[in-house]
Each structure stands twice: as C-alpha cells, then as structure tokens.
Write a protein that holds these residues in place. Structure first.
Motif, mmCIF file in Angstrom:
data_model
loop_
_atom_site.group_PDB
_atom_site.id
_atom_site.type_symbol
_atom_site.label_atom_id
_atom_site.label_comp_id
_atom_site.label_asym_id
_atom_site.label_seq_id
_atom_site.Cartn_x
_atom_site.Cartn_y
_atom_site.Cartn_z
ATOM 1 N N ARG A 1 0.832 -1.194 0.000
ATOM 2 C CA ARG A 1 0.000 0.000 0.000
ATOM 3 C C ARG A 1 0.866 1.243 0.000
ATOM 4 N NH1 ARG A 1 -2.614 -0.502 6.107
ATOM 5 N NH2 ARG A 1 -0.702 0.034 7.283
ATOM 6 N N GLN A 2 0.279 2.300 -0.508
ATOM 7 C CA GLN A 2 0.968 3.596 -0.517
ATOM 8 C C GLN A 2 -0.020 4.678 -0.131
ATOM 9 O OE1 GLN A 2 3.015 4.517 -4.173
ATOM 10 N NE2 GLN A 2 4.335 5.991 -3.136
ATOM 11 N N ALA A 3 0.249 5.287 0.992
ATOM 12 C CA ALA A 3 -0.560 6.403 1.459
ATOM 13 C C ALA A 3 -0.001 7.699 0.886
ATOM 14 C CB ALA A 3 -0.550 6.447 2.986
ATOM 15 N N GLY B 203 1.913 10.844 0.244
ATOM 16 C CA GLY B 203 3.125 11.380 0.827
ATOM 17 C C GLY B 203 4.037 10.365 1.470
ATOM 18 N N LYS B 204 3.698 9.089 1.341
ATOM 19 C CA LYS B 204 4.505 8.040 1.965
ATOM 20 C C LYS B 204 5.004 7.048 0.911
ATOM 21 C CE LYS B 204 2.387 8.210 6.531
ATOM 22 N NZ LYS B 204 1.810 7.402 7.638
ATOM 23 N N GLN B 205 5.997 6.280 1.316
ATOM 24 C CA GLN B 205 6.524 5.260 0.422
ATOM 25 C C GLN B 205 5.619 4.037 0.407
ATOM 26 O OE1 GLN B 205 10.592 4.483 1.694
ATOM 27 N NE2 GLN B 205 11.371 5.985 0.240
ATOM 28 N N ARG B 206 5.714 3.292 -0.668
ATOM 29 C CA ARG B 206 4.973 2.037 -0.753
ATOM 30 C C ARG B 206 5.554 1.053 0.257
ATOM 31 N NH1 ARG B 206 3.661 -0.369 -6.652
ATOM 32 N NH2 ARG B 206 3.088 1.837 -6.810
ATOM 33 N N GLU B 207 4.656 0.363 0.950
ATOM 34 C CA GLU B 207 5.093 -0.583 1.976
ATOM 35 C C GLU B 207 4.385 -1.911 1.822
ATOM 36 O OE1 GLU B 207 4.033 0.757 5.894
ATOM 37 O OE2 GLU B 207 1.906 0.889 5.442
ATOM 38 N N SER C 182 1.865 -3.538 11.614
ATOM 39 C CA SER C 182 0.721 -2.639 11.782
ATOM 40 C C SER C 182 -0.617 -3.307 11.444
ATOM 41 C CB SER C 182 0.911 -1.398 10.913
ATOM 42 O OG SER C 182 1.022 -1.760 9.547
ATOM 43 N N GLU D 12 -5.622 5.192 9.437
ATOM 44 C CA GLU D 12 -4.251 5.073 8.918
ATOM 45 C C GLU D 12 -4.086 3.944 7.912
ATOM 46 O OE1 GLU D 12 -5.180 5.188 12.144
ATOM 47 O OE2 GLU D 12 -3.890 3.903 13.400
ATOM 48 N N ALA E 153 -5.161 4.176 1.870
ATOM 49 C CA ALA E 153 -4.039 4.102 0.936
ATOM 50 C C ALA E 153 -4.533 3.490 -0.368
ATOM 51 C CB ALA E 153 -2.911 3.241 1.497
#
Length: 117
Positions: free
Chosen positions: A38-40, A42-46, A62, A88, A91
C-alpha cells in the motif's frame, strides 16, 4: 508477462471491513509468490502482507491480527481480508506477483481504500 487486476476497494467507516481481490493471468499462478502493498499520500509504498507458493504468510506489524491474506489457486486469485480498519489504513493498495519462472516482478494498477473516522 503477468497481468494483475485488483478490485474491492472503497470507502468504509473506521472499524469496518473490506476484502480486496487480485486476479492474475499470464503465468502459472500456483507457483507465484503474491503480495499486497500500500501507498498512502506522501509516503513510500510498503508491504502489507505476502503469501508464498506453499502458503506461508507474512504481515506488517501494523496489520497483524486485523488483516488476512489468502489465495485460491484454482481461481488464480489472492485476497486481502481487512478487519477493524483504521484511518491510517487509508491508501492505494497494490497487488504484486513474483513469477519464479522468469524472476519477473509484476504490479497491478491499485485499488483505493479510504477509511473514514
């Protein structure tokens, strides 16, 4: 070449559930390692969760205890069941396949999950 098509995203209230699906074509699905990322904004893909060809699973800390990844090989499909969703978790969720015959790494176009608080 592996093609991946995700579905099942949408808007859900916090505490709710969704199940994402990813249908694969173009390879021997049962041999592929599959994953959800997933990618939220402003964040990196995780990495969220992964499942190997012999059904071993791995989860991000998480989502442990809330999300479940599983695969149905005769349907060429991998699923991500998401319970107790939190804001949270919002994403774009991407399906990933690793094809051992070609060492190829393939991605779907993503499906948006929005959790409202």
């Amino acid at each position: 070449q592996v093609q991946l098509v995700e579905s099942g995203g949408g808007l859900v209230q916090a505490g709710g559930s969704l199940t994402l699906s990813c249908v694969a074509s173009g390879s021997t699905f049962r041999l592929n390692a599959m994953g959800w990322y997933r990618q939220a904004p402003g964040k990196q893909r995780e990495l969220v969760a992964s499942i190997s060809s012999n059904f071993n699973t791995n989860y991000a800390d998480s989502v442990k205890g809330r999300f479940t990844i599983y695969r149905v090989n005769f349907k060429n499909t991998v699923y991500l069941r998401m319970n107790s969703l939190k804001s949270e978790d919002t994403a774009v969720y991407y399906c990933n396949a690793v094809d051992p015959s070609s060492a190829g790494d393939y991605w779907g176009e993503g499906t948006l999950v929005t959790v409202s608080s």
